[in-house]
Write an enzyme that holds these catalytic residues in place. Structure first.
Site, PDB file in Angstrom:
ATOM      1  N   GLY A  12      88.752  -7.763  56.321  1.00 53.12           N
ATOM      2  CA  GLY A  12      88.119  -8.763  57.189  1.00 53.12           C
ATOM      3  C   GLY A  12      86.692  -8.353  57.518  1.00 53.12           C
ATOM      4  O   GLY A  12      86.156  -7.381  56.976  1.00 53.12           O
ATOM      5  N   ASN A  34      96.682  -8.706  54.159  1.00 53.41           N
ATOM      6  CA  ASN A  34      97.356  -9.784  53.410  1.00 53.41           C
ATOM      7  C   ASN A  34      96.374 -10.885  53.004  1.00 53.41           C
ATOM      8  O   ASN A  34      96.791 -11.926  52.505  1.00 53.41           O
ATOM      9  CB  ASN A  34      98.521 -10.374  54.222  1.00 53.41           C
ATOM     10  CG  ASN A  34      98.048 -11.165  55.433  1.00 53.41           C
ATOM     11  OD1 ASN A  34      96.864 -11.144  55.763  1.00 53.41           O
ATOM     12  ND2 ASN A  34      98.961 -11.855  56.095  1.00 53.41           N
ATOM     13  N   LYS A  91     103.223 -12.858  66.000  1.00 53.17           N
ATOM     14  CA  LYS A  91     104.020 -11.866  65.257  1.00 53.17           C
ATOM     15  C   LYS A  91     103.118 -10.758  64.720  1.00 53.17           C
ATOM     16  O   LYS A  91     103.464  -9.581  64.756  1.00 53.17           O
ATOM     17  CB  LYS A  91     104.725 -12.553  64.056  1.00 53.17           C
ATOM     18  CG  LYS A  91     106.088 -13.108  64.387  1.00 53.17           C
ATOM     19  CD  LYS A  91     106.656 -13.903  63.245  1.00 53.17           C
ATOM     20  CE  LYS A  91     107.079 -13.041  62.060  1.00 53.17           C
ATOM     21  NZ  LYS A  91     107.552 -13.878  60.922  1.00 53.17           N
ATOM     22  N   TYR A 145      97.202 -15.795  70.614  1.00 50.17           N
ATOM     23  CA  TYR A 145      96.266 -14.686  70.386  1.00 50.17           C
ATOM     24  C   TYR A 145      96.156 -13.818  71.641  1.00 50.17           C
ATOM     25  O   TYR A 145      96.382 -12.609  71.598  1.00 50.17           O
ATOM     26  CB  TYR A 145      94.908 -15.260  70.003  1.00 50.17           C
ATOM     27  CG  TYR A 145      93.855 -14.224  69.682  1.00 50.17           C
ATOM     28  CD1 TYR A 145      93.883 -13.528  68.476  1.00 50.17           C
ATOM     29  CD2 TYR A 145      92.807 -13.955  70.562  1.00 50.17           C
ATOM     30  CE1 TYR A 145      92.896 -12.590  68.162  1.00 50.17           C
ATOM     31  CE2 TYR A 145      91.821 -13.029  70.257  1.00 50.17           C
ATOM     32  CZ  TYR A 145      91.870 -12.349  69.056  1.00 50.17           C
ATOM     33  OH  TYR A 145      90.891 -11.421  68.752  1.00 50.17           O
TER      34      TYR A 145
HETATM   35  P1  NAD Z   1      88.873 -11.200  60.501  1.00 50.94           P
HETATM   36  O1  NAD Z   1      89.703 -12.425  60.561  1.00 50.94           O
HETATM   37  O2  NAD Z   1      87.663 -11.204  59.645  1.00 50.94           O
HETATM   38  O3  NAD Z   1      89.761  -9.950  60.077  1.00 50.94           O
HETATM   39  C1  NAD Z   1      91.141  -9.861  60.308  1.00 50.94           C
HETATM   40  C2  NAD Z   1      91.780  -9.269  59.069  1.00 50.94           C
HETATM   41  O4  NAD Z   1      93.189  -9.132  59.296  1.00 50.94           O
HETATM   42  C3  NAD Z   1      91.625 -10.168  57.841  1.00 50.94           C
HETATM   43  O5  NAD Z   1      91.212  -9.404  56.730  1.00 50.94           O
HETATM   44  C4  NAD Z   1      93.019 -10.739  57.635  1.00 50.94           C
HETATM   45  O6  NAD Z   1      93.284 -11.087  56.280  1.00 50.94           O
HETATM   46  C5  NAD Z   1      93.879  -9.606  58.147  1.00 50.94           C
HETATM   47  N1  NAD Z   1      95.230 -10.042  58.547  1.00 50.94           N
HETATM   48  C6  NAD Z   1      95.557 -11.087  59.352  1.00 50.94           C
HETATM   49  N2  NAD Z   1      96.892 -11.160  59.498  1.00 50.94           N
HETATM   50  C7  NAD Z   1      97.407 -10.124  58.777  1.00 50.94           C
HETATM   51  C8  NAD Z   1      98.728  -9.669  58.518  1.00 50.94           C
HETATM   52  N3  NAD Z   1      99.804 -10.289  59.051  1.00 50.94           N
HETATM   53  N4  NAD Z   1      98.906  -8.583  57.715  1.00 50.94           N
HETATM   54  C9  NAD Z   1      97.822  -7.954  57.181  1.00 50.94           C
HETATM   55  N5  NAD Z   1      96.558  -8.340  57.383  1.00 50.94           N
HETATM   56  C10 NAD Z   1      96.352  -9.415  58.176  1.00 50.94           C
HETATM   57  O7  NAD Z   1      88.488 -10.855  62.009  1.00 50.94           O
HETATM   58  P2  NAD Z   1      87.570  -9.690  62.615  1.00 50.94           P
HETATM   59  O8  NAD Z   1      86.543 -10.352  63.451  1.00 50.94           O
HETATM   60  O9  NAD Z   1      87.171  -8.729  61.576  1.00 50.94           O
HETATM   61  O10 NAD Z   1      88.600  -9.008  63.611  1.00 50.94           O
HETATM   62  C11 NAD Z   1      89.217  -7.767  63.362  1.00 50.94           C
HETATM   63  C12 NAD Z   1      90.025  -7.357  64.589  1.00 50.94           C
HETATM   64  O11 NAD Z   1      89.148  -7.229  65.713  1.00 50.94           O
HETATM   65  C13 NAD Z   1      91.093  -8.388  64.967  1.00 50.94           C
HETATM   66  O12 NAD Z   1      92.252  -7.720  65.386  1.00 50.94           O
HETATM   67  C14 NAD Z   1      90.466  -9.121  66.127  1.00 50.94           C
HETATM   68  O13 NAD Z   1      91.438  -9.632  67.003  1.00 50.94           O
HETATM   69  C15 NAD Z   1      89.641  -8.026  66.769  1.00 50.94           C
HETATM   70  N6  NAD Z   1      88.537  -8.607  67.559  1.00 50.94           N
HETATM   71  C16 NAD Z   1      87.449  -9.169  66.930  1.00 50.94           C
HETATM   72  C17 NAD Z   1      86.448  -9.739  67.691  1.00 50.94           C
HETATM   73  C18 NAD Z   1      85.211 -10.354  67.081  1.00 50.94           C
HETATM   74  O14 NAD Z   1      84.385 -10.881  67.811  1.00 50.94           O
HETATM   75  N7  NAD Z   1      84.993 -10.305  65.791  1.00 50.94           N
HETATM   76  C19 NAD Z   1      86.543  -9.737  69.095  1.00 50.94           C
HETATM   77  C20 NAD Z   1      87.671  -9.177  69.667  1.00 50.94           C
HETATM   78  C21 NAD Z   1      88.651  -8.591  68.909  1.00 50.94           C
END
Ligand code: NAD
Ligand code: UDP
Length: 322
Positions: A12, A34, A91, A145
């Site tokens: 991600g 995934n 989940k 979430y």
């Molecule tokens: P993103 O959506 O780009 O990355 C999330 C990654 O998790 C993706 O690669 C996705 O394919 C993977 N994923 C989702 N469900 C999955 C599963 N069941 N099994 C395996 N992989 C799975 O989002 P991001 O901005 O890079 O966020 C990364 C983390 O940081 C997340 O947990 C998010 O909640 C947290 N977060 C991000 C922000 C932000 O502003 N970007 C703020 C608060 C928290």
């Protein structure tokens, strides 16, 4: 000895920056993803590195491996994506966390968890310190979430208290930068894509709600500083602050209305013919958000370096290039 690191959600936006940073620091890095919202394009330049492994796997299913550190990032983060399949979202937060913690317990790995400013919900306290418990709707459309992330924090806390596991959490405030998905739906990627393609800039509500935007490099620096601290130092610091569990806010306290963000985006893309248009505010959309980052400053000697104008310019350059 080479450190072995696992990053769930490493394909991600944030995970791919973390993977590159850990590889640059000499770690062996395994990304488990995934590809629900992540993409292999984010990690293409890492695939040839002999210290890099990609594992296509869903974090809700148990997995195995011997790692020194596990970074738990797997979870869709954009409202349109996490609301698309809400049961899967909660989940992923809960079962994914459980699987990470169980693996860590069996293998004595250190855990890092990405929590979120969303655990504060639509806050009554401003700015938000770690001690604030938040104001979250349990049955709304954002709850899959918000409550998933809150339950994950609870799980982490109980593994710390019950088993003495070394778990460190950061509550990330809105973070942006290169590798955000262009159709991600979050406000910065939306506004830049709309402005670059001369589409209307969609302001939800009256655009007076605020967010504090952090450039991704500042976040990654804080994660590295936090994870490099000895366990004894972390325990002592939080105990001295009356907290049994290590959790830090990490974000940029610069607070902007969404309208100001739209105007700054258009200033930086002067050729754009886009117009501002107003659309209904999504349900339970928080009105204000700004981190109190004094704990992170005290523990890590960290403050964010990249102002919104600079980070936005770098992000626009990225979106122009893809
Ligand atoms: P993103 O959506 O780009 O990355 C999330 C990654 O998790 C993706 O690669 C996705 O394919 C993977 N994923 C989702 N469900 C999955 C599963 N069941 N099994 C395996 N992989 C799975 O989002 P991001 O901005 O890079 O966020 C990364 C983390 O940081 C997340 O947990 C998010 O909640 C947290 N977060 C991000 C922000 C932000 O502003 N970007 C703020 C608060 C928290
Ligand atoms: N937003 C907006 N237009 C968009 C996308 C989002 O006005 O095209 C608003 C949204 O309603 C929220 C803020 O921008 O008030 C931040 O939204 P985002 O989805 O990026 O993050 P979150 O709401 O999770 O903080």
């Amino acid at each position: 000895m080479v450190k072995k690191s696992l990053i769930t959600g490493g394909a991600g936006f944030i995970g791919s920056h973390l993977a590159k940073c850990l590889l640059d620091a000499g770690h062996e890095v395994t990304v488990l993803d995934n590809l629900f919202t992540g993409t292999k394009a984010n990690i293409y330049q890492l695939l040839d590195n002999p210290r890099f492994t990609f594992m296509l796997h869903d974090v809700t299913q148990p997995f195995w491996g011997q790692f020194d550190e596990i970074y738990n990032l797997a979870c869709p983060a954009s409202p349109i994506h996490y609301q698309r399949n809400p049961v899967e979202t909660i989940k992923t937060s809960f079962l994914g966390m459980m699987n990470v913690l169980e693996l860590a317990l069996k293998t004595k790995a250190k855990v890092f968890h990405t929590s979120t400013s969303e655990i504060y919900g639509d806050p009554f306290v401003h700015p938000q310190p770690e001690s604030y418990w938040g104001n979250v709707n349990t049955i709304g459309i954002r709850s899959c979430y918000d409550e998933g992330k809150r339950a994950a924090e609870t799980l982490c806390s109980d593994y710390v208290r019950e088993y003495g596991l070394d778990v460190r959490m950061i509550r990330i405030f809105n973070t942006y930068g290169p590798h955000m998905h262009p159709q991600d739906g979050r406000v910065i990627s939306n506004f830049i894509m709309q402005a670059l393609h001369n589409r209307n800039i969609t302001l939800f509500g009256d655009g007076t709600q605020t967010r504090s935007f952090q450039y991704v490099d500042d976040l990654i620096r804080a994660v590295r500083l936090f994870m490099e601290l000895p366990h004894s130092r972390v325990k002592e610091f939080f105990k001295d602050h009356g907290m049994s569990v290590p959790v830090l806010n990490v974000g940029n306290p610069g607070e902007y209305t969404i309208r100001e963000l739209a105007e700054e985006t258009l200033r930086q893309i002067p050729e754009s013919k886009s117009q501002l248009v107003y659309e209904p505010l999504p349900k339970d959309d928080p009105k204000r958000r700004k981190p109190d980052i004094s704990l992170a400053g005290e523990l890590l000697g960290w403050t964010p370096d990249v102002p919104l104008q600079t980070g936005l310019a770098r992000t626009i350059e990225y979106f122009r290039s893809i």
